[in-house]
Design an enzyme around this catalytic site. Structure first.
Site, PDB file in Angstrom:
ATOM      1  N   GLY A  38      68.111  35.705  67.553  1.00 50.35           N
ATOM      2  CA  GLY A  38      67.456  36.958  67.905  1.00 50.35           C
ATOM      3  C   GLY A  38      66.055  37.077  67.335  1.00 50.35           C
ATOM      4  O   GLY A  38      65.109  37.465  68.039  1.00 50.35           O
ATOM      5  N   GLU A  39      65.898  36.731  66.059  1.00 52.53           N
ATOM      6  CA  GLU A  39      64.579  36.848  65.439  1.00 52.53           C
ATOM      7  C   GLU A  39      63.602  35.836  66.027  1.00 52.53           C
ATOM      8  O   GLU A  39      62.424  36.135  66.200  1.00 52.53           O
ATOM      9  CB  GLU A  39      64.658  36.686  63.927  1.00 52.53           C
ATOM     10  CG  GLU A  39      63.314  36.915  63.272  1.00 52.53           C
ATOM     11  CD  GLU A  39      63.383  37.230  61.797  1.00 52.53           C
ATOM     12  OE1 GLU A  39      62.304  37.478  61.212  1.00 52.53           O
ATOM     13  OE2 GLU A  39      64.487  37.243  61.226  1.00 52.53           O
ATOM     14  N   SER A  40      64.079  34.653  66.359  1.00 58.57           N
ATOM     15  CA  SER A  40      63.207  33.663  66.984  1.00 58.57           C
ATOM     16  C   SER A  40      62.652  34.197  68.305  1.00 58.57           C
ATOM     17  O   SER A  40      61.444  34.140  68.551  1.00 58.57           O
ATOM     18  CB  SER A  40      63.972  32.358  67.225  1.00 58.57           C
ATOM     19  OG  SER A  40      64.384  31.784  66.004  1.00 58.57           O
TER      20      SER A  40
END
Length: 141
Positions: free
Chosen positions: A65-67
């Site tokens: 998700g953060e990527s």
């Protein structure tokens, strides 16, 4: 092949595509399929990213998700600017023990100084596994 908007900054494309979004993304086996400020998609194998009991690690959901959210924010920021994550949260709804997880990132707010994205991770049957929300601060270099 990764689908990219034609007007992307070539340096940003080189950093995203050629380094696969950073060394952690490479270690996790993340494959970027579509990238833009408004919508990005990537997939990640469960194998190699499991916790000791065989489930996909919750942190792996967040890495995917953060990527996606960080890359989408960087694309929105544009040339001469960069994105810095200032808040992230995740809700895990279902576990998975094999196959691939697909993350679909959708912009909730694209502003001049802040942007927020929601990432929904699903299994190969399209079932929601987790929901991640990330807010990035956009800064000038």
């Amino acid at each position: 092949m990764t689908l990219l908007p034609p007007d992307l900054d070539p340096e940003l494309v080189d950093r995203i595509v050629n380094t696969k979004g950073g060394s952690l993304s490479v270690k996790m086996g993340i494959e970027f399929l579509e990238l833009s400020a408004e919508r990005s998609v990537a997939r990640m194998p469960v194998e190699g990213n499991q916790q000791v009991i065989g489930l996909l690690h919750g942190g792996a959901h967040v890495v995917l998700g953060e990527s996606l959210g960080s890359i989408s924010a960087a694309i929105h920021a544009g040339p001469g600017r960069y994105a810095v994550g200032i808040e992230i949260n995740a809700t895990h709804s279902r576990s998975v023990t094999e196959g691939w997880v697909t993350g679909t990132c959708t912009a909730l707010q694209l502003g001049r100084t802040l942007c927020t994205h929601e990432i929904v991770n699903t299994d190969e049957q399209g079932r929601r596994l987790s929901t991640i929300r990330i807010t990035n601060l956009l800064r000038d270099q």
